[in-house]
Design an enzyme around this catalytic site. Structure first.
Site, short mmCIF file in Angstrom:
data_model
loop_
_atom_site.label_atom_id
_atom_site.label_comp_id
_atom_site.label_asym_id
_atom_site.label_seq_id
_atom_site.Cartn_x
_atom_site.Cartn_y
_atom_site.Cartn_z
N GLU A 16 6.85 7.47 12.33
CA GLU A 16 5.88 8.23 13.12
C GLU A 16 5.93 7.69 14.56
OE1 GLU A 16 1.81 8.99 11.54
OE2 GLU A 16 1.13 8.20 13.46
N SER A 38 -0.20 4.04 11.71
CA SER A 38 0.75 4.36 10.63
C SER A 38 2.17 4.28 11.19
CB SER A 38 0.52 5.78 10.12
OG SER A 38 -0.78 5.90 9.61
N ARG A 61 1.79 16.07 12.49
CA ARG A 61 2.16 14.96 13.39
C ARG A 61 3.32 15.30 14.32
NH1 ARG A 61 -1.81 14.60 11.69
NH2 ARG A 61 -2.85 12.98 10.50
N1 EPU Z 1 -2.58 4.11 -0.66
C1 EPU Z 1 -2.13 3.14 -1.55
N2 EPU Z 1 -1.70 1.96 -1.04
C2 EPU Z 1 -1.71 1.68 0.29
C3 EPU Z 1 -2.16 2.65 1.16
C4 EPU Z 1 -2.59 3.87 0.68
O1 EPU Z 1 -2.10 3.36 -2.74
O2 EPU Z 1 -1.30 0.58 0.66
C5 EPU Z 1 -3.07 5.38 -1.18
C6 EPU Z 1 -4.56 5.55 -0.94
O3 EPU Z 1 -5.31 4.98 -1.97
C7 EPU Z 1 -4.70 7.06 -0.89
C8 EPU Z 1 -3.38 7.53 -0.28
O4 EPU Z 1 -2.46 6.44 -0.46
O5 EPU Z 1 -4.82 7.59 -2.18
C9 EPU Z 1 -3.47 7.91 1.19
O6 EPU Z 1 -3.90 6.80 1.96
P1 EPU Z 1 -4.98 6.92 3.15
O7 EPU Z 1 -6.17 7.65 2.68
O8 EPU Z 1 -5.15 5.56 3.73
O9 EPU Z 1 -4.30 7.86 4.21
P2 EPU Z 1 -2.85 7.89 4.82
O10 EPU Z 1 -2.20 9.13 4.33
O11 EPU Z 1 -2.13 6.61 4.63
C10 EPU Z 1 -3.36 9.25 6.99
C11 EPU Z 1 -2.87 9.12 8.42
C12 EPU Z 1 -3.76 8.14 9.17
C13 EPU Z 1 -5.21 8.61 9.12
C14 EPU Z 1 -5.62 8.75 7.64
C15 EPU Z 1 -6.99 9.34 7.49
C16 EPU Z 1 -0.48 9.47 8.43
C17 EPU Z 1 0.87 8.84 8.37
N3 EPU Z 1 -1.51 8.63 8.38
O12 EPU Z 1 -3.18 7.99 6.37
O13 EPU Z 1 -3.36 8.15 10.51
O14 EPU Z 1 -6.03 7.68 9.75
O15 EPU Z 1 -4.70 9.65 6.96
O16 EPU Z 1 -7.00 10.69 7.80
O17 EPU Z 1 -0.58 10.68 8.57
C18 EPU Z 1 -2.01 7.17 12.17
O18 EPU Z 1 -1.44 8.25 12.24
O19 EPU Z 1 -1.68 6.18 12.89
C19 EPU Z 1 -3.06 7.01 11.21
C20 EPU Z 1 -3.66 5.88 11.04
#
Ligand code: EPU
Length: 283
Positions: A277, A207, A160
């Protein structure tokens, strides 16, 4: 180039938040963009470029300077290469390429914002990165006041973030690979479905925090019991902890206040300092 005065920036952000810009111009060509920067330099005022305003929080006091809205939306395919304006919507680019049978961008389909912002911010999702098929970018070098090309191997892409500073991306070149249209559409549908399942709709900037190394910001916020927390018109999404939503006419101050609570609680509970971010404008 038309310069407008005293325009509300809330109209130009996905958060629908932001006070007035002293000056605002919408640019559609490279020449207009460069002229806009020259205008600001002459007036000795700060300037900022906004694409779709989807990864920013603009102050309630707005931005005292020139806001340049990037609408450089050229799109040209020559054999297996794409040249695209930096103001082109990333979602629109992925969908258009999919319709023409080009693959390699599917995972990026739900990421809001422009192509230029995606490159500077090293956007990615589901294992796809904007840098994957990138060949080079055409930029305006702010210090040297020159247009130049930068090859991908001269750019450092990290999680990022990139090392692209002191430049404005004008356009980008990507490699294209032909594939079966139906297969591409199917993949896109799957990623959109996953996104809808995991991420909330509503006015947000995606995010809010970066994932700290080895952790998920959303999970940490969730474990702190902060989902549903409401300050003014801002709320921590019940669906995903890393989304702060403008649910009810939130002010930038509400978002800042709620983000401070989140940072403090996560720091207290996990000894982890969350880093934004999103970018702040006008603070
Ligand atoms: N989780 C929780 N509770 C929550 C949210 C998430 O327990 O409220 C857990 C999920 O169950 C999972 C883990 O945390 O095990 C990761 O969550 P998720 O798969 O939703 O992915 P993320 O890491 O939160 C990232 C990017 C997103 C992108 C997704 C999919 C970042 C900060 N975020 O989200 O990007 O869409 O992966 O690849 O890197 C963005 O940058 O604006 C964005 C939406």
């Amino acid at each position: 180039m038309k310069i407008n005065k005293n325009i509300k920036l809330s109209k130009f952000t996905s958060y629908k938040i932001g006070g007035p810009a002293d000056y605002l111009t919408i640019v559609e060509t490279e020449a207009e963009l460069i002229d806009a920067i020259k205008f600001a330099s002459k007036k000795n005022i700060p300037w900022v470029v906004l694409g779709k305003g989807s990864n920013v929080l603009v102050s309630d006091n707005g931005f005292s300077g020139l806001t340049i809205i990037n609408k450089l939306c050229s799109f040209k395919i020559l054999e297996d290469k794409l040249t695209i304006g930096s103001g082109y919507s990333l979602v629109a680019m992925v969908n258009k390429l999919a319709r023409d049978g080009f693959s390699g961008f599917e995972g990026l389909c739900g990421i809001p914002g422009t192509v230029g912002a995606a490159i500077v911010g090293s956007a990615g999702a589901w294992g796809y990165e904007i840098s994957d098929n990138l060949i080079s970018i055409r930029v305006y070098d702010i210090k040297n006041k020159k247009v130049k090309n930068i090859k991908k191997n001269k750019i450092k892409f990290e999680y990022r973030k990139s090392n692209l500073e002191n430049i404005i991306i004008l356009s980008a070149n990507f490699n294209l690979q032909k594939n079966d249209i139906e297969k591409i559409q199917e993949k896109i549908k799957l990623f959109i479905k996953k996104r809808i399942e995991k991420q909330p709709i509503g006015f947000s900037c995606g995010s809010f925090f970066k994932n700290p190394e080895g952790y998920s910001a959303g999970e940490l916020i969730d474990k702190c019991g902060l989902k549903g927390l409401k300050i003014g018109g801002a709320i921590v999404s019940e669906k995903h902890g890393n989304f702060i939503i403008n649910s009810d006419g939130a002010k930038a101050k509400d978002i800042i206040d709620i983000s401070k609570i989140i940072k403090n609680k996560v720091k207290k509970e996990f000894k982890i300092v969350l880093e934004e971010e999103i970018k702040y404008i006008g603070f």
